[in-house]
Design a protein around this motif. Structure first.
Motif, PDB file in Angstrom:
ATOM      1  N   ARG A 180      -7.092   4.156  -2.518  1.00 49.93           N
ATOM      2  CA  ARG A 180      -6.802   5.578  -2.340  1.00 49.93           C
ATOM      3  C   ARG A 180      -6.683   6.283  -3.678  1.00 49.93           C
ATOM      4  O   ARG A 180      -6.097   7.347  -3.742  1.00 49.93           O
ATOM      5  N   TRP A 181      -7.245   5.710  -4.707  1.00 58.45           N
ATOM      6  CA  TRP A 181      -7.006   6.291  -6.020  1.00 58.45           C
ATOM      7  C   TRP A 181      -8.032   7.373  -6.293  1.00 58.45           C
ATOM      8  O   TRP A 181      -8.920   7.215  -7.116  1.00 58.45           O
ATOM      9  N   GLY A 182      -7.890   8.477  -5.581  1.00 62.78           N
ATOM     10  CA  GLY A 182      -8.903   9.516  -5.618  1.00 62.78           C
ATOM     11  C   GLY A 182      -8.828  10.428  -6.829  1.00 62.78           C
ATOM     12  O   GLY A 182      -9.737  11.224  -7.057  1.00 62.78           O
ATOM     13  N   LEU A 183      -7.761  10.323  -7.626  1.00 57.92           N
ATOM     14  CA  LEU A 183      -7.663  11.237  -8.774  1.00 57.92           C
ATOM     15  C   LEU A 183      -8.723  10.950  -9.830  1.00 57.92           C
ATOM     16  O   LEU A 183      -8.928  11.773 -10.720  1.00 57.92           O
ATOM     17  N   TYR A 189       0.764   8.930  -5.848  1.00 59.21           N
ATOM     18  CA  TYR A 189       0.491  10.275  -5.340  1.00 59.21           C
ATOM     19  C   TYR A 189       1.761  11.103  -5.106  1.00 59.21           C
ATOM     20  O   TYR A 189       1.671  12.308  -4.913  1.00 59.21           O
ATOM     21  N   HIS A 236      -4.053   6.441 -12.130  1.00 54.76           N
ATOM     22  CA  HIS A 236      -5.119   6.220 -11.140  1.00 54.76           C
ATOM     23  C   HIS A 236      -6.287   5.458 -11.756  1.00 54.76           C
ATOM     24  O   HIS A 236      -6.956   4.680 -11.064  1.00 54.76           O
ATOM     25  N   THR A 258      -7.352  18.058  -4.394  1.00 50.78           N
ATOM     26  CA  THR A 258      -6.547  16.835  -4.412  1.00 50.78           C
ATOM     27  C   THR A 258      -6.435  16.236  -3.020  1.00 50.78           C
ATOM     28  O   THR A 258      -6.593  15.021  -2.844  1.00 50.78           O
ATOM     29  N   LEU A 259      -6.175  17.067  -2.007  1.00 47.49           N
ATOM     30  CA  LEU A 259      -6.085  16.553  -0.638  1.00 47.49           C
ATOM     31  C   LEU A 259      -7.439  16.054  -0.152  1.00 47.49           C
ATOM     32  O   LEU A 259      -7.520  15.067   0.594  1.00 47.49           O
ATOM     33  N   CYS A 295      -6.776  -0.130   2.029  1.00 45.13           N
ATOM     34  CA  CYS A 295      -6.327   1.256   1.894  1.00 45.13           C
ATOM     35  C   CYS A 295      -5.716   1.474   0.513  1.00 45.13           C
ATOM     36  O   CYS A 295      -5.349   2.585   0.147  1.00 45.13           O
ATOM     37  N   LEU A 296      -5.630   0.369  -0.263  1.00 45.17           N
ATOM     38  CA  LEU A 296      -5.224   0.558  -1.660  1.00 45.17           C
ATOM     39  C   LEU A 296      -6.262   1.379  -2.419  1.00 45.17           C
ATOM     40  O   LEU A 296      -5.993   1.894  -3.484  1.00 45.17           O
ATOM     41  N   LEU A 300       2.267  19.729  -6.850  1.00 41.31           N
ATOM     42  CA  LEU A 300       1.256  20.706  -6.435  1.00 41.31           C
ATOM     43  C   LEU A 300       1.748  21.536  -5.246  1.00 41.31           C
ATOM     44  O   LEU A 300       1.611  22.764  -5.225  1.00 41.31           O
ATOM     45  N   PRO A 311      -7.374  26.064  -4.855  1.00 35.87           N
ATOM     46  CA  PRO A 311      -8.459  25.095  -5.051  1.00 35.87           C
ATOM     47  C   PRO A 311      -7.978  23.730  -5.521  1.00 35.87           C
ATOM     48  O   PRO A 311      -8.489  22.701  -5.080  1.00 35.87           O
ATOM     49  N   LEU A 312      -6.992  23.700  -6.422  1.00 40.40           N
ATOM     50  CA  LEU A 312      -6.555  22.412  -6.969  1.00 40.40           C
ATOM     51  C   LEU A 312      -5.901  21.551  -5.888  1.00 40.40           C
ATOM     52  O   LEU A 312      -6.195  20.361  -5.761  1.00 40.40           O
ATOM     53  N   LEU A 313      -5.018  22.163  -5.095  1.00 45.43           N
ATOM     54  CA  LEU A 313      -4.385  21.408  -4.016  1.00 45.43           C
ATOM     55  C   LEU A 313      -5.430  20.976  -2.987  1.00 45.43           C
ATOM     56  O   LEU A 313      -5.392  19.835  -2.488  1.00 45.43           O
ATOM     57  N   LEU A 357       1.058   3.940  -2.967  1.00 45.44           N
ATOM     58  CA  LEU A 357       0.667   5.322  -2.663  1.00 45.44           C
ATOM     59  C   LEU A 357       1.755   6.292  -3.081  1.00 45.44           C
ATOM     60  O   LEU A 357       1.485   7.353  -3.662  1.00 45.44           O
ATOM     61  N   TRP A 399      -9.839  14.625  -2.015  1.00 42.52           N
ATOM     62  CA  TRP A 399     -10.137  13.301  -2.563  1.00 42.52           C
ATOM     63  C   TRP A 399      -9.142  12.256  -2.126  1.00 42.52           C
ATOM     64  O   TRP A 399      -9.458  11.057  -2.117  1.00 42.52           O
ATOM     65  N   PHE A 400      -7.933  12.669  -1.769  1.00 43.93           N
ATOM     66  CA  PHE A 400      -6.960  11.735  -1.171  1.00 43.93           C
ATOM     67  C   PHE A 400      -7.561  11.131   0.106  1.00 43.93           C
ATOM     68  O   PHE A 400      -7.360   9.954   0.410  1.00 43.93           O
ATOM     69  N   THR A 433       0.835  -1.208   0.000  1.00 49.74           N
ATOM     70  CA  THR A 433       0.000   0.000   0.000  1.00 49.74           C
ATOM     71  C   THR A 433       0.862   1.249   0.000  1.00 49.74           C
ATOM     72  O   THR A 433       0.639   2.188  -0.773  1.00 49.74           O
TER      73      THR A 433
END
Lengths: 107, 246
Positions: free
Chosen positions: B75-78, A86, B95, B23-24, B72-73, A93, B18-20, A82, B26-27, A78
């Motif tokens: 985590r592909w929020g993008l 990321y 992602h 991203t955080l 927890c894999l 960013l 806003p972009l950061l 990650l 959805w992470f 994991t």
């Protein structure tokens, strides 16, 4: 203002009663659910049969390789994934963000 | 989010980004749904087969457990940000593939939770490929609620492939399809399963038989109506262009 955008078009108005029926049904069923739980706790007198204990370790479990049972390899995988997925986007960013957007106070 | 908004609200920095922030968000935000989903998976793997008079298929149980351990894999929020500028296309595609990868252990889960009770049913009168399904203990509302949840979750999971797709995501972006997907998975499947679990768990804790059976049936039936009769069409209406409602 985004919240004032006309999202509901006239042609979708006919579907609204379905939402109302569904919401009302769910509300009544939720009330019955909580009442059922309450009655189970305070008003039920019939004894519930004692549940069977879960076996701690079955024979089949011993046949499976340790990598599938242990948690650590999966946590390491994991962390690596990650970092791969990321690491660069977040570093890019964070290191380039100007943090100069004024924002909008809602209080 | 707190590292950006609190310093900004205290006047320590000029503004936000806003972009950061997205991203955080959805992470964190995407894995949060799995905090609800994991107890459901645990119940489907352990409780439902026992209630159906069967044991979970052994090897697959452990694969499923490992899948839970590495959940927890998810985590592909993008894939929530395919339309956001400022993030490289390659990372979005990465992602997308990683989100698709989650589908394989999900298939294992589906096979396991279906095959486990199905393996035992022929011995109890359910013959053929599908007849065992009718022989499930439908008189137990705990089983009924969870099996209905599984059925509806299958549609939600398949619909999730569209969300994960790099190209099809653009078609359903900001439409009622997204609402339908989340209501099928979390709002229907997880909630119905939690109801089913408590129909078993509360009587065991209290040592008393649960109250009015017909009410529990009503609860399961209303969940089926909600998912099957409203949320599934919701996804269909989205294909006609129905936007997300206010």
């Amino acid at each position: 203002m985004i919240s004032a955008a006309p999202y509901i078009q006239p042609e979708w108005q006919a579907l609204r009663p379905l939402v109302g029926i569904g919401g009302s049904t769910l509300f009544v069923s939720a009330l019955l659910y909580f009442l059922n739980m309450l009655l189970t706790c305070v008003a039920s007198h019939a004894q519930h049969p004692r549940p069977q204990r879960l076996r701690k370790r079955s024979r089949a479990l011993r046949r499976v390789g340790p990598c599938l049972i242990a948690g650590r390899p999966w946590l390491i995988l994991t962390a690596v994934l990650l970092l791969l997925a990321y690491g660069h986007p977040l570093f890019h960013l964070v290191s380039n963000t100007p943090l100069n957007v004024a924002g909008m106070r809602v209080w | 989010m707190l590292l950006m908004l609190i310093p900004w609200s205290l006047g320590w920095q000029r503004g936000t980004d806003p972009l950061l922030a997205r991203t955080l968000f959805w992470f964190t935000g995407h894995p949060i749904v799995y905090f609800w989903l994991l107890p459901t998976y645990v119940s489907w793997y352990t409780l439902v087969p026992r209630q159906a008079g069967a044991n979970c298929l052994a090897t697959l149980w452990h694969v499923g457990r490992s899948f839970s351990s590495c959940s927890c894999l998810h985590r592909w929020g993008l894939h929530h940000q395919f339309t956001d500028p400022g993030i490289g296309q390659g990372w979005k595609l990465t992602h997308a593939f990683l989100t698709f990868a989650v589908f394989f252990p999900s298939l294992l889960t589906f096979f396991n939770v279906v095959a486990s009770p199905g393996k035992r049913r022929p011995a109890r009168g359910g013959r053929g490929l599908l007849a065992w399904f009718a022989k499930l203990p439908w008189s137990d509302p705990s089983v009924t609620a969870q099996v209905l949840a599984m059925l509806l979750f299958a549609f939600g999971g398949i619909g999730g492939l569209v969300n994960a797709s790099y190209s099809l995501n653009l078609v359903v972006h900001n439409t009622a399809y997204i609402v339908g997907h989340f209501h099928l998975t979390v709002g229907t499947a997880v909630t119905l399963s939690f109801m089913g679990i408590t129909y078993w768990f509360v009587p065991v804790l209290r040592g008393r038989v649960s109250g009015v059976r017909v009410w529990r049936w009503f609860r399961a039936g209303s969940g089926l109506w909600h998912g099957g009769c409203f949320r599934l069409p919701c996804m269909t209406w989205a294909s006609w262009g129905m936007p997300r409602a206010r």
